[in-house]
Structure formats: structure tokens, C-alpha cells
Design an enzyme around this catalytic site. Structure first.
Site, PDB file in Angstrom:
ATOM      1  CD  GLU A   1      -1.176   0.214   3.728  1.00 31.39           C
ATOM      2  OE1 GLU A   1      -2.302  -0.300   3.618  1.00 31.39           O
ATOM      3  OE2 GLU A   1      -0.793   0.822   4.745  1.00 31.39           O
TER       4      GLU A   1
ATOM      5  CB  ILE B   1       5.391   5.463  -0.615  1.00 30.03           C
ATOM      6  CG1 ILE B   1       4.870   6.850  -0.215  1.00 30.03           C
ATOM      7  CG2 ILE B   1       6.661   5.606  -1.455  1.00 30.03           C
ATOM      8  CD1 ILE B   1       5.829   7.641   0.658  1.00 30.03           C
ATOM      9  N   GLY B   2       4.882   2.324  -1.208  1.00 28.53           N
ATOM     10  CA  GLY B   2       5.436   1.072  -1.705  1.00 28.53           C
ATOM     11  C   GLY B   2       4.684   0.529  -2.897  1.00 28.53           C
TER      12      GLY B   2
ATOM     13  NE  ARG C   1       3.177  -5.671   9.476  1.00 26.22           N
ATOM     14  CZ  ARG C   1       2.648  -5.007  10.496  1.00 26.22           C
ATOM     15  NH1 ARG C   1       2.900  -5.399  11.736  1.00 26.22           N
ATOM     16  NH2 ARG C   1       1.880  -3.964  10.279  1.00 26.22           N
TER      17      ARG C   1
ATOM     18  CG  LEU D   1      11.146  -7.580   6.154  1.00 23.43           C
ATOM     19  CD1 LEU D   1      11.163  -6.490   5.099  1.00 23.43           C
ATOM     20  CD2 LEU D   1      12.346  -8.500   5.984  1.00 23.43           C
TER      21      LEU D   1
ATOM     22  CE1 TYR E   1       9.386   6.767   9.792  1.00 24.21           C
ATOM     23  CE2 TYR E   1       9.476   9.066  10.513  1.00 24.21           C
ATOM     24  CZ  TYR E   1       9.279   8.124   9.511  1.00 24.21           C
ATOM     25  OH  TYR E   1       8.971   8.538   8.240  1.00 24.21           O
TER      26      TYR E   1
END
Length: 270
Positions: free
Chosen positions: A22, A24-25, A44, A72, A162
Site C-alpha cells: 500500500e 508509497i510502496g 506482512r 521484517l 523512527y
């Protein structure tokens, strides 16, 4: 690189897109498919991967799309990706996973959650970059795209781990850009600001003036050969201001903006 055939030749035939289900990926995966490169979507949740893959196939007839449900944030996650892509010629790695919907002070977070973030945003990233760049080097071509953020240009109270992971992406990418250039591999760290991805909208609401994922993906891939860092136009002044700010004032200012975002009253993107 404006020629789609040349782009696919240099950066294909396959791309691994981490965080590809979903936002940007998936936008990166769709744009890569549009440019003739077959994406492997890694995230995931299988159901969201399937939805993204179907949308990419519909928009890009003839594209081959594979999915891989892997977490990950666990120690063997990167090894699962490596095993699942064995035999594919991976010409591009996009490491996009790592948005942070959990606002809060570092010591108030559960350690298991933080340990997972360390694994996902630092260890798994480094492992996959090392693996795929190592396969690209003998071929003398390929690309690494390590998603960065304006958050990486200063400590971010409420999002401290982050922000540090984005600083890691910036400095890792910059060093690798120089190291790998002689091997024919391009490295780019796109630096973006607030983006209306599903994860961020769900966590904090839609931000007026925030970037669209499709625009980020298209512009970043246009600049992939012009590394080491590409800064989204909307945040160039923000990055400049943060670099030259007095550190204590920078932390206070960023902390205030983060608190407003978490409260549901984000500062609009200028």
C-alpha cells in the site's frame, strides 16, 4: 532516464519492493511495472498484498507480479525474502517499509515493539541491501532506493527511533552511492515529508497539502540515477531550515509539530 526500454534494461527485470502492499510502496511497484520491470511485493499481510498485486496487473497488462508475506521485524524475516527470491534477477531494491503510526515517548513504548522496529528499520534493511547489491555488482547494473524522510534531519520527540532510522537511511545511502557507483549500481534516498498513505491517514488523519504516493514514486524513479539524495520539492526549505537550526530549538519545534500531528491537528504542508 526517459526511455522505458533503457530503464528496464538497467534496473530490471525484477524489483523487490519492501512495504509494497500500500501507499508509497505499492506506488513504486506500480510505477516500476509501468516502466517494464516485474515487481515482487513484500509486506506482512497477504490479503493487502493480493489487492495491490491485482491493481498493478490491471493497470499494467503483461506485468508479472509476485507477492511475499513476510514480517521484517523478526530476526529471520530478511532471510525469508532472500530465499523466496533465489533465482530471480533482481535489478532494483526499494526499501520502503517503516512508517510510524505509534506516537509516544521512547521509554513509554513497550521494548518488544521497539526491538521489532530496530530489526525492521536497521538490521533487515542492511541485510537486504548487502544481499541484493552483492548480486547486482557482478552484473554492473542495478538500483537501491532507500526511503528517507524529512524526519531524518533532526531528533523527533515522540518519534525518536523512527527519525533515527531515517537518518540511518540517509547516511547509509550516501556512503553506498559512492561505493557502488564504480560497480554500476545507482543508489538514491528519496527524502519526503508528510504523505497521505493509508497507514498515516488512519493513524493521524489526512494532511492538507501532503504528497500523493504516486507522485513520490514517479519523481523518485525519474531521479534514481541522480543520487545520492533526492528531496521532494515541498520539503526542501524544511530540510534546509532543520540543517541550520540550533539543535535545542530544532528539537522543540519538531516536537511541537509531532504532538499536533498525534492530536489530530497536523500543521498543513506549506
Amino acid at each position: 532516464m526517459s526511455d522505458p526500454t533503457a530503464f528496464a534494461e538497467k534496473y530490471g527485470p525484477w524489483a523487490v519492493v519492501i512495504g509494497g502492499s500500500e501507499g508509497i510502496g505499492s506506488a513504486f511497484a506500480n510505477e516500476l511495472a509501468h516502466r517494464g520491470i516485474n515487481p515482487v511485493l513484500v509486506a506482512r499481510t497477504q490479503s493487502t498484498l493480493d489487492e495491490a498485486a491485482d491493481e498493478i496487473r490491471a493497470a499494467n497488462p503483461g506485468a508479472e507480479v509476485r507477492t511475499l508475506a513476510v514480517d521484517l521485524s523478526v530476526p529471520d524475516g530478511a532471510e525469508q525474502v532472500i530465499a523466496a527470491t533465489d533465482g530471480l534477477e533482481i535489478g532494483t531494491l526499494v526499501y520502503n517499509v517503516g512508517s510510524e503510526p505509534n506516537y509516544g515517548e521512547f521509554i513509554d513504548h513497550d521494548w518488544d515493539m521497539l526491538a521489532g522496529r530496530l530489526q525492521r528499520n536497521f538490521v533487515s534493511k542492511a541485510r537486504l541491501v548487502h544481499h541484493f547489491a552483492g548480486l547486482m555488482a557482478p552484473r554492473g547494473k542495478g538500483a537501491l532506493v532507500l526511503m528517507g524522510s524529512v524526519a531524518g534531519f533532526g531528533g523527533s520527540p515522540g518519534f525518536a527511533l523512527y527519525a533515527s532510522s531515517k537518518a540511518f537511511s540517509h547516511t547509509l545511502g550516501e556512503g553506498l552511492w559512492f561505493e557502488l557507483a564504480k560497480r554500476g549500481i545507482d543508489v538514491l534516498t528519496p527524502v519526503v515529508g508528510q504523505t497521505n498513505t493509508p497507514t498515516m491517514v488512519k493513524a493521524y488523519g489526512r494532511v492538507e497539502g501532503a504528497a500523493a504516493p504516486a507522485d513520490i514514486a514517479r519523481e523518485a524513479l525519474d531521479e534514481v540515477g541522480n543520487g545520492p539524495i533526492w528531496i521532494e520539492a515541498k520539503v526542501r526549505q524544511v530540510v534546509t531550515d532543520r540543517i541550520y537550526a540550533e539543535p535545542a530549538e530544532r528539537a522543540r519545534s519538531i516536537g511541537e509539530r509531532a504532538a499536533r500531528l498525534a492530536s489530530g491537528n497536523p500543521v498543513p504542508v506549506s
